[in-house]
Scaffold this motif. Sequence first.
Motif, PDB file in Angstrom:
ATOM      1  N   ASP A  87       0.828  -1.205   0.000  1.00 53.67           N
ATOM      2  CA  ASP A  87       0.000   0.000   0.000  1.00 53.67           C
ATOM      3  C   ASP A  87       0.866   1.261   0.000  1.00 53.67           C
ATOM      4  N   THR A  88       0.636   2.111  -0.995  1.00 52.33           N
ATOM      5  CA  THR A  88       1.452   3.309  -1.179  1.00 52.33           C
ATOM      6  C   THR A  88       0.599   4.434  -1.742  1.00 52.33           C
ATOM      7  N   ILE A  89       0.828   5.629  -1.252  1.00 54.44           N
ATOM      8  CA  ILE A  89       0.208   6.818  -1.837  1.00 54.44           C
ATOM      9  C   ILE A  89       1.294   7.522  -2.641  1.00 54.44           C
ATOM     10  N   THR A  90       1.050   7.704  -3.928  1.00 51.88           N
ATOM     11  CA  THR A  90       2.087   8.180  -4.843  1.00 51.88           C
ATOM     12  C   THR A  90       1.663   9.459  -5.552  1.00 51.88           C
ATOM     13  N   LEU A  91       2.589  10.409  -5.598  1.00 54.75           N
ATOM     14  CA  LEU A  91       2.376  11.653  -6.336  1.00 54.75           C
ATOM     15  C   LEU A  91       3.234  11.619  -7.599  1.00 54.75           C
ATOM     16  N   PHE A  92       2.605  11.911  -8.735  1.00 57.99           N
ATOM     17  CA  PHE A  92       3.301  11.967 -10.026  1.00 57.99           C
ATOM     18  C   PHE A  92       3.307  13.417 -10.503  1.00 57.99           C
ATOM     19  N   ARG A  93       4.456  13.892 -10.969  1.00 60.22           N
ATOM     20  CA  ARG A  93       4.527  15.261 -11.479  1.00 60.22           C
ATOM     21  C   ARG A  93       5.336  15.296 -12.774  1.00 60.22           C
ATOM     22  N   LYS A  94       4.856  16.097 -13.719  1.00 62.55           N
ATOM     23  CA  LYS A  94       5.461  16.153 -15.040  1.00 62.55           C
ATOM     24  C   LYS A  94       6.694  17.041 -15.102  1.00 62.55           C
ATOM     25  N   ALA A  95       6.756  18.063 -14.254  1.00 64.59           N
ATOM     26  CA  ALA A  95       7.819  19.064 -14.358  1.00 64.59           C
ATOM     27  C   ALA A  95       9.208  18.446 -14.350  1.00 64.59           C
ATOM     28  N   ASP A  96       9.376  17.369 -13.574  1.00 66.49           N
ATOM     29  CA  ASP A  96      10.680  16.702 -13.534  1.00 66.49           C
ATOM     30  C   ASP A  96      10.541  15.184 -13.668  1.00 66.49           C
ATOM     31  N   ASN A  97       9.394  14.758 -14.240  1.00 63.48           N
ATOM     32  CA  ASN A  97       9.145  13.326 -14.450  1.00 63.48           C
ATOM     33  C   ASN A  97       9.386  12.524 -13.174  1.00 63.48           C
ATOM     34  N   HIS A  98       8.803  13.003 -12.082  1.00 63.86           N
ATOM     35  CA  HIS A  98       9.100  12.434 -10.773  1.00 63.86           C
ATOM     36  C   HIS A  98       7.926  11.642 -10.203  1.00 63.86           C
ATOM     37  N   GLN A  99       8.263  10.583  -9.484  1.00 66.82           N
ATOM     38  CA  GLN A  99       7.289   9.767  -8.771  1.00 66.82           C
ATOM     39  C   GLN A  99       7.673   9.765  -7.298  1.00 66.82           C
ATOM     40  N   GLU A 100       6.861  10.391  -6.464  1.00 64.39           N
ATOM     41  CA  GLU A 100       7.146  10.482  -5.020  1.00 64.39           C
ATOM     42  C   GLU A 100       6.246   9.503  -4.267  1.00 64.39           C
ATOM     43  N   ASN A 101       6.859   8.513  -3.614  1.00 63.18           N
ATOM     44  CA  ASN A 101       6.102   7.458  -2.941  1.00 63.18           C
ATOM     45  C   ASN A 101       6.033   7.660  -1.432  1.00 63.18           C
ATOM     46  N   LEU A 102       4.852   7.478  -0.886  1.00 60.13           N
ATOM     47  CA  LEU A 102       4.663   7.474   0.565  1.00 60.13           C
ATOM     48  C   LEU A 102       4.154   6.092   0.954  1.00 60.13           C
ATOM     49  N   GLY A 103       5.083   5.251   1.420  1.00 58.70           N
ATOM     50  CA  GLY A 103       4.717   3.893   1.811  1.00 58.70           C
ATOM     51  C   GLY A 103       3.931   3.906   3.115  1.00 58.70           C
ATOM     52  N   ILE A 104       2.754   3.301   3.105  1.00 60.23           N
ATOM     53  CA  ILE A 104       1.905   3.318   4.300  1.00 60.23           C
ATOM     54  C   ILE A 104       2.564   2.560   5.454  1.00 60.23           C
ATOM     55  N   ALA A 105       3.192   1.439   5.156  1.00 61.31           N
ATOM     56  CA  ALA A 105       3.812   0.626   6.207  1.00 61.31           C
ATOM     57  C   ALA A 105       4.963   1.369   6.876  1.00 61.31           C
ATOM     58  N   GLU A 106       5.663   2.215   6.095  1.00 60.58           N
ATOM     59  CA  GLU A 106       6.814   2.932   6.646  1.00 60.58           C
ATOM     60  C   GLU A 106       6.409   4.214   7.378  1.00 60.58           C
ATOM     61  N   ALA A 107       5.220   4.689   7.117  1.00 58.96           N
ATOM     62  CA  ALA A 107       4.771   5.947   7.740  1.00 58.96           C
ATOM     63  C   ALA A 107       4.455   5.718   9.208  1.00 58.96           C
ATOM     64  N   LYS A 108       4.927   6.623  10.055  1.00 59.72           N
ATOM     65  CA  LYS A 108       4.677   6.488  11.490  1.00 59.72           C
ATOM     66  C   LYS A 108       3.196   6.631  11.802  1.00 59.72           C
ATOM     67  N   LYS A 109       2.558   7.567  11.114  1.00 58.31           N
ATOM     68  CA  LYS A 109       1.136   7.807  11.328  1.00 58.31           C
ATOM     69  C   LYS A 109       0.566   8.434  10.070  1.00 58.31           C
ATOM     70  N   VAL A 110      -0.580   7.918   9.626  1.00 55.02           N
ATOM     71  CA  VAL A 110      -1.210   8.453   8.420  1.00 55.02           C
ATOM     72  C   VAL A 110      -2.452   9.241   8.821  1.00 55.02           C
ATOM     73  N   GLU A 111      -2.408  10.544   8.587  1.00 51.98           N
ATOM     74  CA  GLU A 111      -3.524  11.422   8.895  1.00 51.98           C
ATOM     75  C   GLU A 111      -3.806  12.313   7.694  1.00 51.98           C
ATOM     76  N   ALA A 112      -5.030  12.811   7.625  1.00 55.99           N
ATOM     77  CA  ALA A 112      -5.400  13.687   6.511  1.00 55.99           C
ATOM     78  C   ALA A 112      -4.496  14.912   6.459  1.00 55.99           C
ATOM     79  N   ASP A 113      -4.200  15.504   7.615  1.00 53.53           N
ATOM     80  CA  ASP A 113      -3.330  16.685   7.653  1.00 53.53           C
ATOM     81  C   ASP A 113      -1.958  16.369   7.067  1.00 53.53           C
ATOM     82  N   GLY A 114      -1.445  15.210   7.425  1.00 53.04           N
ATOM     83  CA  GLY A 114      -0.132  14.813   6.918  1.00 53.04           C
ATOM     84  C   GLY A 114      -0.143  14.596   5.414  1.00 53.04           C
ATOM     85  N   LEU A 115      -1.240  14.046   4.891  1.00 49.36           N
ATOM     86  CA  LEU A 115      -1.333  13.813   3.450  1.00 49.36           C
ATOM     87  C   LEU A 115      -1.494  15.121   2.687  1.00 49.36           C
TER      88      LEU A 115
END
Length: 254
Positions: A87-115
């Motif tokens: 399970d991962t929340i991923t942001l994709f952006r065209k400006a630098d062809n980047h994929q930023e992954n936020l692994g749920i298992a690695e996250a200390k705490k998942v909250e709406a504010d944090g996302l």
Amino acid sequence: MLITLCFSLLVSSVIATEKDSALPRLNDSKATEAFIDSAEVVVIGFLEGEDSPGFKELVAAAKRVDSVSVAICTVKEVWADYSLSSDTITLFRKADNHQENLGIAEAKKVEADGLVNFISINEVRYVTEYNQVTAVGLFNSEVKSHLLLFANRGTKEFTELKKTLQTLAPEFTGKFLFVVINGAVKSNSRSLGYFGLKSKDLPRVGIYDADTDMKWLLPEGEISNERVREFCHSFLKGELKDVKQAGAEPKTEL
């Protein structure tokens, strides 16, 4: 009795539709690719289902970040296309062809504010307005060369020149990040001073190379597509290495 039954079914259908349409569902690779290509920045929750940690939080965050499209993909065969296995929340952006992954298992705490913060920090676009939040994403990008437009918001020039950058930026994907710095904001005076500029001197265009901490200003004159494009190509060709740097203490060598 029949009317009551029909009403009940109608209400159930509406509730199900509202629930299912909270975020678009991507059911195959083609749909996922199309969604990623639909905007400069998108977010996809690669999550097993609605009971997965992070699902409800992502739905809540999506409602608060109107500028970024968010979708859900529960099909693990699609996850593999993006080198994801959990399970991962991923942001994709065209400006630098980047994929930023936020692994749920690695996250200390998942909250709406944090996302919301995760999306806001990494929301780097073809043309990004500089502030304390976007600065983090800009400097964390693998693209270290920044084309900077210094202009005072509220002026006609600001809007017109930002449009100029928006037409040019896609040509330099992966080579430059195009950044607008509002000279009318006091907190940006340090950025202006780094280039030896004051608010009254604007608009101006500069290049900052984070790898070498070197900076140059486009000579005064019309800020046109042609001049800015040539300025960018001059940097990429190494032709600015002997050009006097901007700022109070210029260096002359790369």
